[in-house]
Design a protein around this motif. Sequence first.
Motif, PDB file in Angstrom:
ATOM      1  N   ALA A 337      13.306  -5.927  53.518  1.00 15.67           N
ATOM      2  CA  ALA A 337      12.473  -5.287  51.915  1.00 15.67           C
ATOM      3  C   ALA A 337      11.484  -6.715  50.648  1.00 15.67           C
ATOM      4  CB  ALA A 337      13.640  -5.186  51.372  1.00 15.67           C
ATOM      5  N   ASN A 338      11.766  -7.861  52.187  1.00 17.53           N
ATOM      6  CA  ASN A 338      10.302  -8.374  51.425  1.00 17.53           C
ATOM      7  C   ASN A 338       8.863  -8.370  51.721  1.00 17.53           C
ATOM      8  OD1 ASN A 338      10.711 -10.230  53.601  1.00 17.53           O
ATOM      9  ND2 ASN A 338      12.697 -11.569  52.699  1.00 17.53           N
ATOM     10  N   THR A 390       9.466 -14.061  48.278  1.00 14.05           N
ATOM     11  CA  THR A 390      11.087 -14.101  48.814  1.00 14.05           C
ATOM     12  C   THR A 390      11.833 -13.217  47.694  1.00 14.05           C
ATOM     13  OG1 THR A 390      12.045 -15.764  47.830  1.00 14.05           O
ATOM     14  CG2 THR A 390      11.159 -15.941  50.577  1.00 14.05           C
ATOM     15  N   HIS A 406      21.212 -11.130  36.279  1.00 15.02           N
ATOM     16  CA  HIS A 406      22.457 -11.901  37.719  1.00 15.02           C
ATOM     17  C   HIS A 406      23.089 -13.548  37.656  1.00 15.02           C
ATOM     18  CE1 HIS A 406      21.783  -8.556  40.161  1.00 15.02           C
ATOM     19  NE2 HIS A 406      20.713  -8.484  40.091  1.00 15.02           N
ATOM     20  N   PHE A 407      22.530 -14.116  36.978  1.00  8.98           N
ATOM     21  CA  PHE A 407      22.325 -15.289  36.995  1.00  8.98           C
ATOM     22  C   PHE A 407      23.438 -15.683  35.711  1.00  8.98           C
ATOM     23  CE2 PHE A 407      19.421 -18.251  39.384  1.00  8.98           C
ATOM     24  CZ  PHE A 407      19.834 -17.900  40.747  1.00  8.98           C
ATOM     25  N   ARG A 409      25.374 -13.241  34.164  1.00 11.64           N
ATOM     26  CA  ARG A 409      26.104 -12.935  34.670  1.00 11.64           C
ATOM     27  C   ARG A 409      27.510 -13.687  35.457  1.00 11.64           C
ATOM     28  NH1 ARG A 409      28.035  -9.617  39.178  1.00 11.64           N
ATOM     29  NH2 ARG A 409      24.789  -9.663  39.155  1.00 11.64           N
ATOM     30  N   TYR A 424      24.544 -19.922  46.757  1.00 12.49           N
ATOM     31  CA  TYR A 424      24.917 -18.735  46.262  1.00 12.49           C
ATOM     32  C   TYR A 424      23.877 -18.071  47.577  1.00 12.49           C
ATOM     33  CZ  TYR A 424      24.260 -13.797  45.166  1.00 12.49           C
ATOM     34  OH  TYR A 424      24.186 -12.820  45.650  1.00 12.49           O
ATOM     35  N   MET A 425      23.169 -18.543  46.995  1.00 15.06           N
ATOM     36  CA  MET A 425      21.460 -18.094  47.072  1.00 15.06           C
ATOM     37  C   MET A 425      21.200 -18.813  49.115  1.00 15.06           C
ATOM     38  SD  MET A 425      17.716 -18.728  45.185  1.00 15.06           S
ATOM     39  CE  MET A 425      18.602 -20.580  44.943  1.00 15.06           C
ATOM     40  N   GLN A 432      25.460 -10.380  48.763  1.00 12.78           N
ATOM     41  CA  GLN A 432      24.637  -8.314  48.860  1.00 12.78           C
ATOM     42  C   GLN A 432      24.383  -7.846  50.162  1.00 12.78           C
ATOM     43  OE1 GLN A 432      24.473  -6.510  46.572  1.00 12.78           O
ATOM     44  NE2 GLN A 432      25.036  -6.554  44.848  1.00 12.78           N
ATOM     45  N   LEU A 448      13.122 -23.220  45.144  1.00 15.65           N
ATOM     46  CA  LEU A 448      13.183 -22.393  44.155  1.00 15.65           C
ATOM     47  C   LEU A 448      14.300 -21.927  43.494  1.00 15.65           C
ATOM     48  CD1 LEU A 448      13.535 -18.504  44.081  1.00 15.65           C
ATOM     49  CD2 LEU A 448      14.885 -18.159  46.155  1.00 15.65           C
ATOM     50  N   LEU A 452      14.158 -21.103  39.567  1.00 17.28           N
ATOM     51  CA  LEU A 452      15.308 -20.051  38.705  1.00 17.28           C
ATOM     52  C   LEU A 452      16.680 -21.282  37.691  1.00 17.28           C
ATOM     53  CD1 LEU A 452      16.574 -18.132  41.619  1.00 17.28           C
ATOM     54  CD2 LEU A 452      15.030 -18.007  40.188  1.00 17.28           C
TER      55      LEU A 452
END
Lengths: 488, 352
Positions: A337-338, A390, A406-407, A409, A424-425, A432, A448, A452
Amino acid sequence: MDFPIFHLDALGNRGLIAVIAVLHVLINHGLAVGMMPLVAAMEWYGHKKQDPRWDRLAYRILFFAFLITTTVGALTGVGIWFSVSLVNPYSIGSLIRVFLWGWFIEWLVFITEVVLILCYFLTWKKKAWGGAGDGIGKTRHIRLGFALGFFSWVTMAIIVSILGFMMDPGNWLSNHTLWEGFTNPVYLPQLAFRTPLALAMAGIIAMTLTLFFTRRDDPFRYQALRSVSLFTLMAAPFVLLGGWWYYSVVPETMVQNLAVSMLTLEFVDWHQTLIWGMAGVTLMIALVAQLGVWKPAWVPRPVLLLTLLGIIWITGHFERVREFVRKPYVIGEYMYANGLRVEDYPLYARDGVLAWATYSTPLTEAEKGAIPAGLDLGRVQDGKDVFMITCSRCHTGTGVNAVRNHFARMFGDQPWSPDLTMGYMEFMHEAQPFMPPFPGNQRELEVLAEYLSTFQTNPAAIAGAQVAGVKLRQPDAGTQTASAEEHQ
Amino acid sequence: MNPQTPVPVDLPLPLPAPVPVLVAVLLIFFLMHIVFINMMIGGAFLTLWYEIKGRTSRKWDNLAHDLAASITVNKSIAVVLGVGPLLAINTLYTTYFYSANALTGDFWISVIPLVAGAFLLTYLHKYLWHKLPWGLHVGVMALVVAIFAFIPLIFLTQITLMLQPERWTEVRGFWDALQLPNLWVRYAHFILSCPAMIGFMMVWAYRRKPEEDIAEIGIPRAELIRTGWRWAFWPSVLQFIVGPLAWLTLPEVPGPTQGVDAVFALSAVAAAIACALIWLDMKAPDAKVGRGFWPAAGAMLLVIAMMVAGRHMYREAAVGEHRLAVAEKTADFVAASKAARDAAASAAEAVE
């Protein structure tokens, strides 16, 4: 992904497509597929009973449907194209290169439908078509109406097949016949669900319109409401039957695609909601329609509206199945999907995505202004480019599905340092399953994460190519720095 | 090639159909699409004009009403005919078209709500004739005209920008892209063609309209036909200034353009013939006026066909060289990807 990158940071890119597509599906189902047979049936009934009030009401409802379908309906149809080619040029471009003729057929059917609706509407009051009460002309006109209804349904049947085929993993590159779409196991159940749903939807809309087009003290209002309710009531059990068939077929088709337990959980959740939603909405339709048959004078507008909303909600919920089927892909097992192809992942892992990116989406002054001191601007710029390539097709910085939220949270007030987020990434596709794996190299993951980290304090919206323009990335710059760093 | 010219990687999939077939779909259906678009926009211009004129004289108001009815039909046909060429241009010029779309994306997508809104307003205007205060009613059509006049600018920006990859790194959004050379002259060229096409449609329609409908308008048939001819004639005469300007200001392109020049020169000759035919028919006596419609329309169709063909040749001359560079880059990418894939596979094997 090698086009300048359009990006909407508030609505989100998928949001843009969703708004246009949902609007289109609603108009198509409620005002074309379901409504045309209903209008033709009203015209026929009026002719049979020699009661011009039916004819008048049918014409008014058609007038409304005509106005909406030939304006917002037609334009949102084109809009799906426009929006998908803005947001996912690589996916729509690839699909066109395989399914050109499928779309071409769809176009021809679309032309026929437009011509038919123009004829049906514009000849209603013409003498030769029974507008002056001439029996033979009227019969012909009624037939035209049913032909139009049938054709609208055929359009839907074909499109459902083409869509189903294109979105179905596995068979897109292995089996190139369009016939595949019709033999897909979810095709018939899906059609069996959509058809009565469209009819019920049209019934509810027609009831609402009848309240607007007739007067309270006119006994015909209640006569008409009763008949349209009957029509709706007849569709309701088939909504349930089609829905049940669909409900029972989906899991077996889906199970092969659900490797990740996380996704299975979400799917079970969705599936549960679907069955309750379907039951609830069908019940609502049946109750309202039953009330309309029994006591037409009691049908309240808000309840009609609520039922309509229920149908809209279930249609939307239902559309989500495609996401499950597709999982992280935009074209099953071929393209994520990217917009990056699965088979190119080893290349990106080796060289990085930036090495093969032609464009950079420059940071605007507003974006730069809020970057905390101490960060290297060049690296933040690289980070933005990695994000754009991405993540940006599904995420925004500040709007819908924002990474910032998201971060917030996940990590709260502690500093969103690269050490915290990178881990995480790297494995985000396991956490997910809607997300494709991170495609780039180690350096790209780092830049990245640095980019972020600025989100914690930087409220600026991310500017896409339509605002910031594009710059050329120096060819090979990404690789060179990456290997230079590795060699240190 | 200019070192600032981006050379992106194309989609590594072959075209789904032979190029001539795609080109035929593009050119033939685009021609049909653009004629109906011209009539739609021209119809809106003239409706506004005659409605204002009709303030003091009933017959012009009737004419405006009659023209207004044509807009909504033309618009449905125009939209549906546009989908095929869109499909073809997406396929043939993927890199170019999508890049231009993205660089002006907010305006490109706003075509959808703007046009949908304009269409709704056209219906509002048509069905509330004499039911709204005059000023408001005219205002609705003025708004439609404004939107209809703006949309072509968005489309022209796309097709101008897409042919100039060397500028892709310079433009910052839609307003900036409006400064591309040649764009405004082409816009004038297009806008002038709208009244011309609706003029043709008027002649066609008023030649065959039943006597009682003509009587209802209150203008004699011959005068209606001549009015149509005047709208076809004078804007077309102006095109002899605007057209060559648009031609001369076309940006230099890498490929050969002698063919383009030849086609445009020929089309100017055909346009002169079309204008002469219009003039002759316009001057015919009342009983005969309009009989020369088909020869004049045929000549004009030839002009448009040559324009479309000339544009296509220019397009090819503009992107031909760049397309080769893109193909080369794409081949590099595919080869590198295969090498990386193979290396990863053998590394995995080695581990096992």
